[in-house]
Scaffold this motif. Structure first.
Motif, mmCIF file in Angstrom:
data_model
loop_
_atom_site.group_PDB
_atom_site.id
_atom_site.type_symbol
_atom_site.label_atom_id
_atom_site.label_comp_id
_atom_site.label_asym_id
_atom_site.label_seq_id
_atom_site.Cartn_x
_atom_site.Cartn_y
_atom_site.Cartn_z
ATOM 1 N N ALA A 121 0.820 -1.215 0.000
ATOM 2 C CA ALA A 121 0.000 0.000 0.000
ATOM 3 C C ALA A 121 0.852 1.263 0.000
ATOM 4 N N ALA A 122 2.042 1.209 0.604
ATOM 5 C CA ALA A 122 2.877 2.410 0.692
ATOM 6 C C ALA A 122 3.388 2.867 -0.670
ATOM 7 N N VAL A 123 3.495 1.956 -1.645
ATOM 8 C CA VAL A 123 4.017 2.338 -2.963
ATOM 9 C C VAL A 123 2.924 2.400 -4.029
ATOM 10 N N VAL A 124 1.712 1.956 -3.709
ATOM 11 C CA VAL A 124 0.617 1.969 -4.677
ATOM 12 C C VAL A 124 0.036 3.381 -4.781
ATOM 13 N N VAL A 125 -0.173 3.848 -6.009
ATOM 14 C CA VAL A 125 -0.880 5.109 -6.227
ATOM 15 C C VAL A 125 -2.377 4.797 -6.199
ATOM 16 N N PRO A 126 -3.127 5.245 -5.175
ATOM 17 C CA PRO A 126 -4.546 4.893 -5.088
ATOM 18 C C PRO A 126 -5.327 5.469 -6.276
ATOM 19 N N PRO A 127 -6.336 4.761 -6.745
ATOM 20 C CA PRO A 127 -7.138 5.293 -7.856
ATOM 21 C C PRO A 127 -7.853 6.590 -7.489
ATOM 22 N N THR A 128 -8.016 6.853 -6.195
ATOM 23 C CA THR A 128 -8.674 8.096 -5.762
ATOM 24 C C THR A 128 -7.801 9.325 -6.006
ATOM 25 N N TRP A 129 -6.501 9.140 -6.259
ATOM 26 C CA TRP A 129 -5.606 10.257 -6.532
ATOM 27 C C TRP A 129 -5.651 10.689 -7.997
ATOM 28 N N ILE A 130 -6.144 9.821 -8.861
ATOM 29 C CA ILE A 130 -6.091 10.075 -10.304
ATOM 30 C C ILE A 130 -7.490 10.471 -10.765
ATOM 31 N N LEU A 131 -7.643 11.709 -11.195
ATOM 32 C CA LEU A 131 -8.956 12.237 -11.582
ATOM 33 C C LEU A 131 -9.010 12.502 -13.078
ATOM 34 N N ARG A 132 -10.154 12.124 -13.662
ATOM 35 C CA ARG A 132 -10.408 12.528 -15.041
ATOM 36 C C ARG A 132 -11.218 13.816 -14.995
ATOM 37 N N VAL A 133 -10.690 14.887 -15.569
ATOM 38 C CA VAL A 133 -11.353 16.188 -15.509
ATOM 39 C C VAL A 133 -12.243 16.376 -16.727
#
Length: 876
Positions: free
Chosen positions: A173-185
């Motif tokens: 979890a410490a190295v995973v980029v959570p999907p909640t950080w990546i936004l489609r605008v």
């Protein structure tokens, strides 16, 4: 009646539909879209189920694809049918609409039904019943493709509350980029407003770097949440490195991580991804490729001027990997689980790496008559991380690049008067260099060079110099004669000239040069070398706990008594996913006693000592193996000495065995990879089965006549009379069972030899003195048999040594002056650096045989072979 789908229509629509094998970063990206790769896996049902499966409807086999992110398998025409069962992949981003803003920002589990599952149920702790038969339709487990938690597919284990609970993202979890950080605008709907904004952003692009970033209309943005303990990772993979390793590694990382943090460098390079993630705190980078790939990423980081620059870890693919070796990542990725690699990247220390500028100006004082029209006026790179060199090594690399065939015998130039000037920190080194008469000059930034050699040597040998470091702002200047360059591969080093912070080189004619493996012929020039900056790198370290623990979490004892067993490459490749069978197939070597906190480097020295008293024909008493009372069947000790290529195997920290790179042995405690037995892999081990033995047990044991408490190992033979004593040595056994394949090689009978091999005889068989069929074919002078063996036997046979003198087949061919046979063996890839027990290389054997032409040929090929390794990485 329910309408059945038309198979022809389904197949046609599938062909029109784009099946993605890469992440979609466009504004039309589908939420929860799968990432498909072709697979030949069999024995698993199509995930859409029988009612929607096209293969079932058409009653014929169809191609299959596997999703890298969630690992489901479907037939290619059935991909469209996944929408009917409403099964999407784990979402890699979120929408930026108002509805999502009001919702709590958590990651949900992504549950997938599995017919096969490793490990144990998180609820009841029991293992999963494996269904290997193709006709089995039973779902045995439900697992999350984010955190990898798995439950039995029954109400008592997988309860309803699990469906909607937040996901922890698992062990990494410490190295995973959570999907909640990546936004489609969302793009603006009003075209007039859009036009005005474009004009404003155009102005900003000219005025500031920040404006340039904001002015790029991208459908995705990264909005990291405050998380001080996280070390989000970007993975860059060069798929052209390491054969087909790169493509497979991309798929594996997409399974462990968010697919939107894994990038294929063949799809546009690293710049766009680094710009996208530039605001992420504590960002780390994993470069999967050769040293050239690492240099590429570091150069882009220079351009973007990220502050602070994210540290770079290395997963070494390719061949040279000298920077990877320097930072403890090893000389090349073999088969260590990627889950462990991620842990090492997370735990690694951040260190600095000096980087050096190369500024080139034309030499106005050069003689115009000596101008070379083929020479370049600039170097291929203006910065180096590993080394800058000129002379012989650059010439070989350059010729290999230009014609794919180097001719080192044509290069006999040294740095003569008026051809060359070298100044380091204001001191003129030209006279010192001319006295040495070098044919190669290297400016070295890191300790490693030319696929792992150490040209500066042991710093303790010279008290005039400081220890070599990659972060001290100094560069090491080393000169090589042809002899010292050839000796690198056997532990030699060059002439240490100086350590300095600035260098000025002036050349009066065109000279071959190379920068981190990129070669060119540079016209007469003045070259200035100066420190550019320091890059942040991740250095692989030992495990987290300073005090190693045994596998049962108890402190280690003061001393350990460990049994050492050897495994052949054949058994390893066939059984390394089956630990128990591989343990049964191992051959004992003996027992070592080491301190409890020993690393593998110390264990290696003990094992080498164990081999010093080795006898190629051990007696029955010498073949005694002390048993620890574990109930295991007694085995015979190995009758073959370890080859120089052996390595340690980790048998405890993964679901399978895997190799440990020799360059990483100092990072591993023996208690991490061993319990009561230490396993080593020997690629040159030849298992010769006696009659009546099984593949898992090379030798049988007759314990009926042994004293109580002892186990003596005797090879047995079904052809021996019941009352006759079994032969106690391999030599006696060989007399009972002469190998007709060896006899055919000895006599030079090519048709007989070919017939026996086609009938199933093993080309890796050896006689009692360790000679292979290639040794015997060389001695008999049979060119046809030699050529046939090279074309059909494993490559390990080329460097296999016999036991009496430690000679390879090339040593013997050189001693017998068999020039054509030498050519066959050299061109097949045999090592020209390997020495026999007298310390002779094949070139030395040719000299002793009074064949100077053959010796010159072998010396030239020896130089070429030494440089070729590094050049192969350059071609990546």
């Amino acid at each position: 009646m329910v309408a059945q789908p038309n198979p022809a229509l389904a197949l046609r629509s599938d062909s029109e539909r784009q099946i993605r094998s890469t992440v979609d970063w466009s504004e039309t990206a589908v939420y929860g879209e799968h990432i498909w790769f072709e697979t030949n896996v069999s024995g698993d049902f199509c995930y859409v189920g029988e009612q929607n499966c096209m293969a079932k409807l058409l009653q014929k086999p169809l191609s299959r694809r596997k999703c890298a992110a969630c690992k489901i398998i479907v037939h290619t025409p059935c991909i469209e049918q996944l929408e009917k069962i409403n099964f999407r992949c784990k979402p890699s981003f979120r929408e930026s609409g108002s509805r999502n803003v009001r919702e709590p920002i958590v990651v949900r589990h992504h549950w997938v039904h599995r017919r096969r599952q490793e490990g144990k149920c998180r609820q009841c702790g029991k293992g999963f019943q494996q269904k290997f038969a193709f006709h089995s339709k039973e779902i045995v487990a439900i697992s999350c493709s984010w955190c990898k938690q798995a439950y039995h597919s029954k109400v008592s284990c997988f309860m309803l509350q699990h469906i909607e609970e937040p996901c922890s993202l698992g062990a990494h979890a410490a190295v995973v980029v959570p999907p909640t950080w990546i936004l489609r605008v969302r793009r603006p709907q009003n075209p007039m407003k859009s036009s005005k904004k474009k004009k404003r952003t155009s102005f900003k692009r000219k005025s500031s770097k920040k404006g340039a970033e904001e002015g790029r209309w991208k459908p995705f943005v990264i909005k990291p949440m405050p998380a001080p303990l996280m070390k989000p990772l970007l993975v860059f993979v060069n798929p052209r490195s390491g054969g087909n390793q790169g493509a497979k590694i991309i798929q594996s990382f997409m399974w462990y991580l968010n697919p939107r943090q894994v990038f294929d460098l063949s799809q546009g390079g690293p710049k766009e991804a680094l710009e996208l993630y530039r605001k992420v705190h504590n960002l780390r980078i994993l470069a999967c490729g050769g040293d050239g790939t690492v240099g590429w990423i570091l150069s882009i980081l220079d351009q973007l001027r990220l502050n602070p620059p994210p540290p770079v870890a290395i997963l070494p693919l390719g061949t040279g990997n000298d920077l990877a070796r320097t930072l403890n990542w090893g000389g090349g990725y073999t088969d260590e689980p990627l889950s462990k690699i991620l842990s090492h990247v997370e735990d690694g220390n951040i260190v600095q790496l000096d980087r050096w500028n190369l500024h080139v100006e034309a030499n106005p004082e050069a003689n115009p008559e000596e101008k070379d029209e083929t020479a370049a006026d600039k170097l291929p790179l203006d910065v180096f991380n590993n080394y800058f060199s000129l002379g012989f090594d650059a010439r070989v690399t350059l010729e290999f690049h230009e014609s794919r065939e180097a001719n080192p015998e044509k290069f006999n130039s040294r740095f003569r008067n008026k051809m060359f000037y070298a100044g380091c920190d204001g001191v003129d080194l030209t006279p010192k260099i001319q006295d040495l008469k070098p044919q190669c000059l290297v400016f070295l930034n890191i300790p490693r060079y030319c696929a792992g050699t150490m040209p500066w040597g042991n710093p303790g040998e010279h008290h005039d110099f400081e220890p070599q470091r990659h972060d001290d702002g100094c560069i090491e200047v080393i000169g090589f004669t042809m002899t010292s360059l050839a000796a690198l591969q056997v532990g030699g080093h060059g002439e240490r000239l100086c350590q300095c912070r600035q260098v000025v080189l002036t050349t009066s004619k065109a000279i071959p040069m190379q920068v981190d493996g990129e070669p060119c012929k540079l016209a007469a020039s003045c070259i200035h070398i100066s420190l550019r900056n320091q890059a942040n790198m991740v250095q692989k370290t030992k495990r987290r706990n300073s005090m190693p623990l045994l596998n049962d979490q108890q402190p280690v004892p003061e001393r350990l008594r460990i049994r050492v067993s050897r495994i052949s490459m054949r058994d390893y490749e066939a059984l390394h996913y089956d630990k128990e069978k591989l343990k049964e197939a191992s051959v004992p070597l003996g027992i070592i006693v080491v301190p409890g906190d020993s690393d593998l480097e110390l264990c290696r020295t003990q094992i080498e000592r164990l081999q010093e008293d080795f006898s190629p024909q051990p007696s029955a008493l010498q073949r005694l193996l002390f048993q620890e009372g574990d109930g295991a069947k007694p085995k015979t000790l190995s009758s073959q000495k370890l080859s120089p290529k052996w390595c340690f195997l980790d048998s405890t920290t993964a679901d399978r065995f895997y190799r440990i790179d020799r360059a990483q042995e100092h990072l591993n405690y023996v208690t991490e990879i061993s319990q009561d037995e230490l396993y080593v892999l020997d690629p040159e081990l030849v298992i010769t089965q006696t009659v009546g033995t099984s593949p898992a047990m090379p030798d049988l044991v007759d314990s009926s006549a042994t004293p109580p408490g002892h186990h003596f190992a005797f090879p047995s033979s079904s052809s021996s009379p019941p009352c006759s004593p079994a032969p106690s040595t391999d030599a006696e056994l060989c007399l009972l069972h002469k190998d007709d394949l060896i006899e055919a090689a000895k006599s030079g009978n090519f048709s007989k030899f070919q017939e026996l091999h086609r009938a199933g005889r093993d080309l890796m068989v050896r006689d009692s003195s360790g000679r292979t069929v290639l040794h015997h074919a060389v001695i008999s002078g049979s060119k046809d048999i030699v050529k046939y063996i090279i074309e059909n036997a494993p490559s390990e046979i080329l460097d296999a040594t016999e036991e009496e003198n430690g000679e390879t087949s090339l040593h013997q061919a050189a001693a017998l002056r068999h020039r054509t046979i030498c050519h066959y063996i050299v061109e097949a890839g045999a090592s020209l650096m390997k020495t026999d027990l007298q310390g002779d290389t094949p070139k030395h054997r040719a000299e002793k045989a009074n064949d100077p032409d053959l010796a010159a040929y072998l010396e030239n090929r020896q130089h070429y072979q030494m440089i070729q390794r590094e050049d192969q990485e350059t071609a990546v």
